[in-house]
Design an enzyme around this catalytic site. Structure first.
Site, PDB file in Angstrom:
ATOM      1  NE  ARG A  51      64.041  67.669 -80.859  1.00 30.98           N
ATOM      2  CZ  ARG A  51      63.356  67.465 -79.755  1.00 30.98           C
ATOM      3  NH1 ARG A  51      63.545  66.355 -79.060  1.00 30.98           N
ATOM      4  NH2 ARG A  51      62.491  68.347 -79.316  1.00 30.98           N
ATOM      5  CB  THR A 111      64.850  63.668 -71.296  1.00 25.88           C
ATOM      6  OG1 THR A 111      63.802  64.209 -72.088  1.00 25.88           O
ATOM      7  CG2 THR A 111      66.149  63.830 -72.054  1.00 25.88           C
ATOM      8  CB  THR A 114      64.157  62.506 -75.072  1.00 25.40           C
ATOM      9  OG1 THR A 114      62.885  62.633 -74.471  1.00 25.40           O
ATOM     10  CG2 THR A 114      64.115  63.122 -76.453  1.00 25.40           C
ATOM     11  CD  GLU A 154      58.376  65.592 -75.240  1.00 25.83           C
ATOM     12  OE1 GLU A 154      57.656  66.512 -74.860  1.00 25.83           O
ATOM     13  OE2 GLU A 154      59.612  65.660 -75.178  1.00 25.83           O
ATOM     14  CG  ASP A 159      59.544  68.543 -77.422  1.00 26.99           C
ATOM     15  OD1 ASP A 159      58.765  68.687 -76.466  1.00 26.99           O
ATOM     16  OD2 ASP A 159      60.707  68.141 -77.292  1.00 26.99           O
ATOM     17  CB  SER A 216      65.650  69.645 -78.336  1.00 20.92           C
ATOM     18  OG  SER A 216      66.065  68.848 -77.236  1.00 20.92           O
ATOM     19  N   GLY A 249      64.428  66.477 -68.060  1.00 21.84           N
ATOM     20  CA  GLY A 249      63.537  67.423 -67.406  1.00 21.84           C
ATOM     21  C   GLY A 249      62.758  68.356 -68.292  1.00 21.84           C
TER      22      GLY A 249
END
Length: 566
Positions: A99, A383, A401, A403, A423, A448, A470
């Protein structure tokens, strides 16, 4: 960790109750290699590596390198990812957390305007402040050191060749290029997708990316340092600091990025053990949802029964209320994982499901819950998910992803920069000063919804894998697909094609045209009036082992492919 100790007893009890487990003993050894990805070129790149004797992890690197080129609206090497890895030798599951992180000079109020209010989302997503320090390359490199079989330099040839020679723009990519997204107005997006004769690329056009081909050649030769140092890192820093709303990323931030190897969070569902990434992933929410559904009679119903969808919707709303309130980066906030998954708490939450729709549910109070504010984070769908299995039986389930569509719309070396920091919650506190669990902080990883999942049987043999694209709807997409495949017994392809329904707070979104008028009327009578969902749809890819064979599926809403080797 305490949550792991607390989960041990439920798992032990579960392990003794799996008398009806589907037969898996005939799964060949060596196992059938397979690749399931959102684009045929990416699936083929992964299978090519497997056929060369590569491991599942080797193939995953080839898949993601190709997706960065052919599906740039969804993921890329300048983004982030979670990777859940099943090791067939040890029968263990490990999570690699790639991440993105907030720069060291990030501020809790960096998404607040001069008027003291949160920035408009359309401005924030294309800002320099939106880009987090990318993590996917470092994560893949660490996982490759532990599970790779081929040399790193041999994993990028297919993507490099395709970038140099070009690929045919697909109908889906054309739809994203023509979409009314803020990123599509940025200079880099306009320039990259410009047609030689004017206008923007359309389906059937050939798109070349020589800058990306050159970068991949350097990445193959020099490893992650080709990204986290030198000219590419300098360009990423420079591009992210440009107006509008330039960010604070530095070369030191790029050099300091480290992926995190985490223990998987595992819990029971029916005859399986489901393993997901722990926070800052929302895997705990997915396990909560499955746990509540297991306490209903949804398995005795089916896709044509309105009560089944009603139960799914109400359990989803309860889960999201808790997930939204409590999940964040565990290095910065206390996440009550054990409390959220404790059987008595799941029973308590499931009992709130009545005969008709409840008012928008409040978050519960699981054991260990801190006093946090109601969440205001927006998560946009942009994603991808893919699964790879090798002949040794090792499996990668990975969600990646940038984003939202094309990230920030800013490009470096043929890659779009992520806008992952949107996010985070834009406001660090609520009106009375309670902190947001998902507020911005230097070095913090945003919450996430990515939940790449591995299923095991009671003997910890591989039994399946699933994940989706999604945004916040990922949890609903994955849970719906698992219910359809496991509880309702649908073939995996049919399970993924079943209608999506995402219930969160006061909103009930779904694929209205895929439900019959009779179903819609029955749901409305219970208080559920479905409205069309978000534009990028799901991107669920999944596999389950049935009678020793690979039953794989790709989401028909995308352009995926299931490839199974001999």
């Amino acid at each position: 960790m305490m949550w792991r100790r607390l989960l041990l007893l439920p798992l032990l009890a579960f392990a003794g109750s799996c008398a009806s487990l589907p037969d898996q003993t005939s799964w060949p050894n060596p196992a059938q290699p397979f690749v399931i990805a959102a684009n045929p070129l990416a699936a083929a790149a992964g299978m090519e590596i497997l056929q060369q004797g590569g491991s599942a992890l080797d193939a995953a690197i080839a898949v993601e390198a190709m997706l960065s080129l052919v599906e740039p609206q969804s993921s890329g090497l300048a983004g982030g990812a979670f990777l859940t890895y099943y090791d067939s030798a040890s029968r263990g599951v490990t999570v690699y957390d790639g991440r993105e992180t907030a720069p060291s000079q990030a501020s809790p109020t960096m998404f607040m305007g001069s008027d003291g209010k949160p920035l408009p989302f359309g401005e924030a997503v294309v800002s320099g402040r939106a880009t987090g320090v990318p993590g996917v390359i470092a994560m893949l490199a660490e996982a490759h050191r532990e599970h790779g079989r081929l040399a790193w330099r041999d994993l990028f040839g297919s993507a490099e060749r395709t970038a140099r020679e070009g690929f045919i723009v697909s109908p889906r990519l054309e739809r994203m290029i023509a979409g009314r997204f803020p990123q599509n107005r940025t200079p880099d997006v306009q320039a990259y997708f410009a047609r030689p004769g004017g206008g923007l690329m359309k389906a059937g056009d050939r798109l070349r990316n020589p800058a990306y081909a050159q970068f991949l050649a350097r990445l193959a030769a020099h490893g992650p340092s080709a990204f986290y140092a030198g000219s590419t890192a300098a360009q990423i820093v420079h591009k992210s600091r440009q107006a509008p709303l330039g960010g604070s990323m530095t070369l030191a931030d790029m050099a300091a990025y480290r992926p995190i190897k985490r223990e998987a969070l595992c819990g029971p569902y029916r005859v399986y053990i489901a393993c997901v990434p722990p926070p800052p992933s929302s895997g705990v929410g997915l396990l909560m949802l499955l746990g509540m559904l297991e306490r209903t009679d949804i398995a005795q119903r089916g896709p044509s029964d309105p009560q089944a969808w009603f139960l799914f919707a109400e359990a989803s709303r309860l889960m999201y209320a808790d997930r939204d309130r409590y999940v964040g980066d565990p290095a910065f906030v206390s996440v009550p994982v054990a409390g959220m998954l404790a059987p008595p708490y799941l029973e308590e939450r499931a009992r709130l499901i009545g005969a008709t729709v409840m008012q928008p549910p409040e978050a519960g109070r699981p054991a260990g819950a801190p006093a946090t504010a109601a969440d205001r984070t927006r998560e946009i769908a942009g994603t991808t998910h893919f699964i790879v299995g090798d002949r040794a039986g090792n499996v990668v389930s990975m969600t990646a992803t940038v984003e939202s569509i094309f990230g920030t719309g800013r490009m470096v070396d043929g890659m779009f920069l992520n806008n992952q920091l949107t996010d985070f919650a834009f406001a660090p506190t609520d009106e009375v000063g309670r902190p947001q669990a998902n507020a911005v902080a230097p070095g913090k990883r945003p919450r996430s919804s990515m939940t790449p999942l591995i299923l095991m049987d009671r003997d910890r043999r591989f039994a399946g894998a699933i994940g989706s694209a999604g945004g916040n709807a990922i949890l609903a997409y994955v849970a719906k697909s698992l219910v359809a495949a496991i509880d309702w017994g649908l073939p995996m392809q049919e399970a993924l094609a079943a209608p999506n329904l995402v219930a969160r707070g006061s909103n009930f979104n779904g694929e209205v045209n895929k439900f019959s008028p009779t179903m819609l009327a029955a749901l409305k009578a219970k208080g559920i009036e479905l409205k069309p969902g978000q534009g990028e749809d799901s991107g669920v890819h999944a596999v389950i082992i049935r009678s020793g064979q690979v039953d794989g599926g790709h989401d028909p809403r995308r352009e995926g492919r299931v490839l199974v080797g001999s």
